[in-house]
Design an enzyme around this catalytic site. Structure first.
Site, mmCIF file in Angstrom:
data_model
loop_
_atom_site.group_PDB
_atom_site.id
_atom_site.type_symbol
_atom_site.label_atom_id
_atom_site.label_comp_id
_atom_site.label_asym_id
_atom_site.label_seq_id
_atom_site.Cartn_x
_atom_site.Cartn_y
_atom_site.Cartn_z
ATOM 1 N N GLY A 156 0.951 -1.339 -0.065
ATOM 2 C CA GLY A 156 -0.072 0.056 0.050
ATOM 3 C C GLY A 156 0.868 1.315 -0.004
ATOM 4 O O GLY A 156 1.965 1.234 -0.389
ATOM 5 N N ARG A 157 0.696 2.237 0.757
ATOM 6 C CA ARG A 157 1.042 3.601 0.682
ATOM 7 C C ARG A 157 2.606 3.492 1.174
ATOM 8 O O ARG A 157 3.489 3.656 0.603
ATOM 9 C CB ARG A 157 0.573 4.575 1.794
ATOM 10 C CG ARG A 157 -0.954 5.293 0.962
ATOM 11 C CD ARG A 157 -1.582 6.062 2.146
ATOM 12 N NE ARG A 157 -1.980 5.240 3.045
ATOM 13 C CZ ARG A 157 -3.198 5.035 3.355
ATOM 14 N NH1 ARG A 157 -4.291 5.557 2.426
ATOM 15 N NH2 ARG A 157 -3.755 4.265 4.530
ATOM 16 N N ILE A 158 2.759 2.642 2.451
ATOM 17 C CA ILE A 158 3.929 2.500 2.980
ATOM 18 C C ILE A 158 5.101 1.629 2.117
ATOM 19 O O ILE A 158 6.149 1.976 1.896
ATOM 20 C CB ILE A 158 4.067 2.356 4.470
ATOM 21 C CG1 ILE A 158 3.138 3.376 5.108
ATOM 22 C CG2 ILE A 158 5.336 2.216 5.173
ATOM 23 C CD1 ILE A 158 2.954 3.143 6.752
ATOM 24 N N THR A 236 7.444 -3.545 10.557
ATOM 25 C CA THR A 236 7.025 -2.129 10.869
ATOM 26 C C THR A 236 5.698 -1.929 10.805
ATOM 27 O O THR A 236 5.026 -0.843 10.789
ATOM 28 C CB THR A 236 7.937 -1.192 10.096
ATOM 29 O OG1 THR A 236 7.840 -1.379 8.678
ATOM 30 C CG2 THR A 236 9.203 -1.059 10.537
ATOM 31 N N ARG A 238 2.295 -4.179 12.257
ATOM 32 C CA ARG A 238 1.793 -4.591 13.643
ATOM 33 C C ARG A 238 2.273 -5.770 14.139
ATOM 34 O O ARG A 238 2.524 -6.956 13.555
ATOM 35 C CB ARG A 238 0.321 -4.608 13.573
ATOM 36 C CG ARG A 238 -0.505 -3.185 13.472
ATOM 37 C CD ARG A 238 -0.363 -2.306 14.591
ATOM 38 N NE ARG A 238 -1.065 -1.091 14.592
ATOM 39 C CZ ARG A 238 -0.461 0.003 14.116
ATOM 40 N NH1 ARG A 238 0.841 -0.145 13.690
ATOM 41 N NH2 ARG A 238 -0.951 1.249 14.057
ATOM 42 N N GLU A 267 2.232 -4.405 23.249
ATOM 43 C CA GLU A 267 3.111 -3.332 23.643
ATOM 44 C C GLU A 267 2.575 -2.515 24.809
ATOM 45 O O GLU A 267 1.408 -2.502 24.763
ATOM 46 C CB GLU A 267 3.228 -2.443 22.370
ATOM 47 C CG GLU A 267 3.739 -3.066 21.076
ATOM 48 C CD GLU A 267 3.744 -2.273 19.774
ATOM 49 O OE1 GLU A 267 3.117 -1.255 19.776
ATOM 50 O OE2 GLU A 267 4.030 -2.687 18.736
ATOM 51 N N HIS A 286 8.322 1.113 18.584
ATOM 52 C CA HIS A 286 7.182 1.551 17.862
ATOM 53 C C HIS A 286 7.332 2.962 17.399
ATOM 54 O O HIS A 286 6.652 3.783 17.772
ATOM 55 C CB HIS A 286 5.812 1.136 18.454
ATOM 56 C CG HIS A 286 4.599 1.187 17.567
ATOM 57 N ND1 HIS A 286 3.685 0.069 17.740
ATOM 58 C CD2 HIS A 286 4.501 1.680 16.384
ATOM 59 C CE1 HIS A 286 3.006 0.401 16.746
ATOM 60 N NE2 HIS A 286 3.058 1.302 15.845
HETATM 61 N N1 LIG Z 1 5.457 1.254 12.825
HETATM 62 C C1 LIG Z 1 4.773 2.330 12.734
HETATM 63 O O1 LIG Z 1 5.104 3.181 13.216
HETATM 64 C C2 LIG Z 1 3.754 2.323 11.641
HETATM 65 C C3 LIG Z 1 3.404 3.639 11.160
HETATM 66 C C4 LIG Z 1 2.475 3.642 10.402
HETATM 67 C C5 LIG Z 1 1.741 2.429 9.801
HETATM 68 N N2 LIG Z 1 2.258 1.464 10.232
HETATM 69 C C6 LIG Z 1 1.419 0.096 9.882
HETATM 70 O O2 LIG Z 1 1.405 0.024 8.368
HETATM 71 C C7 LIG Z 1 0.187 -0.389 7.886
HETATM 72 C C8 LIG Z 1 0.179 0.030 6.397
HETATM 73 O O3 LIG Z 1 -0.037 1.238 6.333
HETATM 74 P P1 LIG Z 1 -0.366 1.954 4.925
HETATM 75 O O4 LIG Z 1 -0.559 3.244 4.977
HETATM 76 O O5 LIG Z 1 0.730 1.609 3.959
HETATM 77 O O6 LIG Z 1 -1.877 1.098 4.476
HETATM 78 P P2 LIG Z 1 -2.365 1.027 3.149
HETATM 79 O O7 LIG Z 1 -3.987 0.658 3.550
HETATM 80 O O8 LIG Z 1 -1.884 2.138 2.232
HETATM 81 O O9 LIG Z 1 -1.754 -0.334 2.779
HETATM 82 C C9 LIG Z 1 -2.173 -1.597 3.091
HETATM 83 C C10 LIG Z 1 -2.012 -2.792 1.838
HETATM 84 O O10 LIG Z 1 -2.074 -3.972 2.208
HETATM 85 C C11 LIG Z 1 -3.307 -4.725 1.455
HETATM 86 N N3 LIG Z 1 -3.724 -5.693 2.311
HETATM 87 C C12 LIG Z 1 -4.557 -5.457 3.442
HETATM 88 N N4 LIG Z 1 -5.037 -6.538 3.768
HETATM 89 C C13 LIG Z 1 -4.450 -7.497 3.189
HETATM 90 C C14 LIG Z 1 -4.435 -8.928 3.201
HETATM 91 N N5 LIG Z 1 -5.152 -9.635 4.214
HETATM 92 N N6 LIG Z 1 -3.592 -9.745 2.278
HETATM 93 C C15 LIG Z 1 -2.978 -9.083 1.470
HETATM 94 N N7 LIG Z 1 -2.986 -7.783 1.485
HETATM 95 C C16 LIG Z 1 -3.610 -6.971 2.102
HETATM 96 C C17 LIG Z 1 -3.870 -3.544 1.012
HETATM 97 O O11 LIG Z 1 -4.709 -3.976 -0.357
HETATM 98 C C18 LIG Z 1 -3.078 -2.430 0.902
HETATM 99 O O12 LIG Z 1 -2.361 -2.198 -0.473
HETATM 100 C C19 LIG Z 1 -0.857 0.093 8.880
HETATM 101 O O13 LIG Z 1 -2.027 -0.319 8.730
HETATM 102 C C20 LIG Z 1 -0.105 0.105 10.348
HETATM 103 O O14 LIG Z 1 -0.645 -0.989 11.153
HETATM 104 C C21 LIG Z 1 3.057 1.143 11.462
#
Ligand SMILES: NC(=O)c1ccc[n+]([C@@H]2O[C@H](COP(=O)([O-])OP(=O)(O)OC[C@H]3O[C@@H](n4cnc5c(N)ncnc54)[C@H](O)[C@@H]3O)[C@@H](O)[C@H]2O)c1
Length: 320
Positions: A156-158, A236, A238, A267, A286
């Site tokens: 996804g985004r990250i 990074t 969950r 956590e 985290h």
């Molecule tokens: N460590 C940190 O401090 C920190 C910071 C920001 C985000 N995060 C985690 O990173 C995650 C991702 O963030 P993002 O902004 O990239 O989210 P996002 O929604 O843009 O990307 C998630 C991707 O995962 C895919 N996806 C979801 N469920 C799926 C599954 N069961 N099987 C296959 N693909 C699946 C989606 O299609 C999407 O492309 C967040 O949900 C958060 O838990 C952690």
């Protein structure tokens, strides 16, 4: 009477002041101590809005204590700390802070990948502990990043922002995601693969999926056994996505080479968690989105979501 917003952590004064123009604000302001559960249960009783962090579990009990609640604004992109289904049943809007933390979390993911590959924490400790007395060619040797294959689980985004960094480092990129992302494939050269193939073929695995019951322990003993013995796992996203007992065994038995972890199943982490004792693990508390600028943007967006949802106008990042 003005609607009441409860805020579960001390936010920058400017952000609180803006909300105070329209609402009555109450806030937990002890920075060194998390809000006790009984205080949260009491404070939500007469609140219409709640601005919370992912460290607060907003479950059925909290929702039952909050009959007037209209909006829960989570200061995070992940929202697995909130019972969204129950909130939806009760007509409560749930909002998050997507986008503003993407690049900062991608930076941290790449930093953790590099720190783990090149054993930066071990090397720093080695020097500080006065062990640097000679030079030996194979001492503190790590894994190359350039030319290696990075497997991104959750594109996804990250995930895509990490891929851009990896492309700049000359890595080959595989990804697994629910749906294919042709535009990002074109931009980064990443190739879609099935999960097992990503696990088998990658030198680095970066987990960037949102947590849900569907992906609980997605990476467990079987998946770890598919990985190369020289592979490095970086989480990074969950903690609950990786089975920590299975990960400990894989690291202890050298079935995989190392892990970089910013997130844990529980956590804050218990200091006795055995993963913290392994030399081939780099652990962080985290801090994925923890840059000064990004935390400000997250707080601003969380406050804006709350404001706009309560006044009923403007953009709101709703998840339900
Ligand atoms: N460590 C940190 O401090 C920190 C910071 C920001 C985000 N995060 C985690 O990173 C995650 C991702 O963030 P993002 O902004 O990239 O989210 P996002 O929604 O843009 O990307 C998630 C991707 O995962 C895919 N996806 C979801 N469920 C799926 C599954 N069961 N099987 C296959 N693909 C699946 C989606 O299609 C999407 O492309 C967040 O949900 C958060 O838990 C952690």
């Amino acid at each position: 009477m003005r609607e009441k917003i409860y805020i579960t952590r001390k936010l920058p004064a400017g952000i609180v002041k803006k909300l105070e123009g329209n609402f009555y604000i109450d806030m937990w302001d002890q920075e060194e101590k998390a809000i006790p559960r009984d205080v949260l249960l009491d404070k939500v009783k007469d609140s219409q809005g709640l601005l919370c962090m992912l460290t607060e579990t907003i479950d059925q009990e909290v929702l039952e204590s909050a009959p007037n609640l209209k909006v829960i604004s989570n200061m995070a992109v992940g929202y697995n700390n909130i019972d969204v289904e129950e909130a939806t049943k009760r007509g409560i809007a749930v909002t998050n802070t997507p986008g503003v933390l993407t690049e900062t979390t991608a930076d941290l993911t790449f930093a953790l990948l590099m720190a783990t590959a090149r054993r930066l924490v071990e090397a720093s400790d080695y020097l500080r502990e006065g062990q640097w007395k000679t030079w030996s060619p194979m001492q503190l040797t790590g894994m190359d990043i350039h030319g290696a294959t990075l497997g991104i689980i959750g594109f996804g985004r990250i995930g895509q922002a990490v891929a851009k960094r990896a492309a700049g480092f000359g890595m080959n990129i595989l990804y697994y995601n629910r749906s294919r992302k042709p535009e990002a494939e074109r931009q980064t050269g990443a190739q879609f693969s099935e999960l097992d193939d990503v696990l088998r073929e990658s030198d680095f695995i970066s987990i960037l999926l949102p947590y849900s019951s569907e992906v609980h322990h997605l990476i467990s003993a079987k998946e770890l056994s598919l990985m190369k013995k020289t592979a490095i796992l970086v989480n990074t996203a969950r903690g609950g996505i990786v089975n920590e007992d299975a990960l400990y065994d894989a690291l202890k038995n050298e079935n995989i080479w190392a892990a970089g972890l910013d997130v844990f199943e529980k956590e804050p982490v218990n200091p006795n968690n055995p993963l913290l004792k392994l030399p081939n693990v780099v652990t962080l508390p985290h801090i994925g989105s923890a840059s000064i600028a990004t935390r400000m943007k997250m707080a601003e967006l969380a406050a804006e979501n709350l404001h706009n949802a309560l006044v009923g106008s403007g953009d709101v990042k709703r998840v339900n």
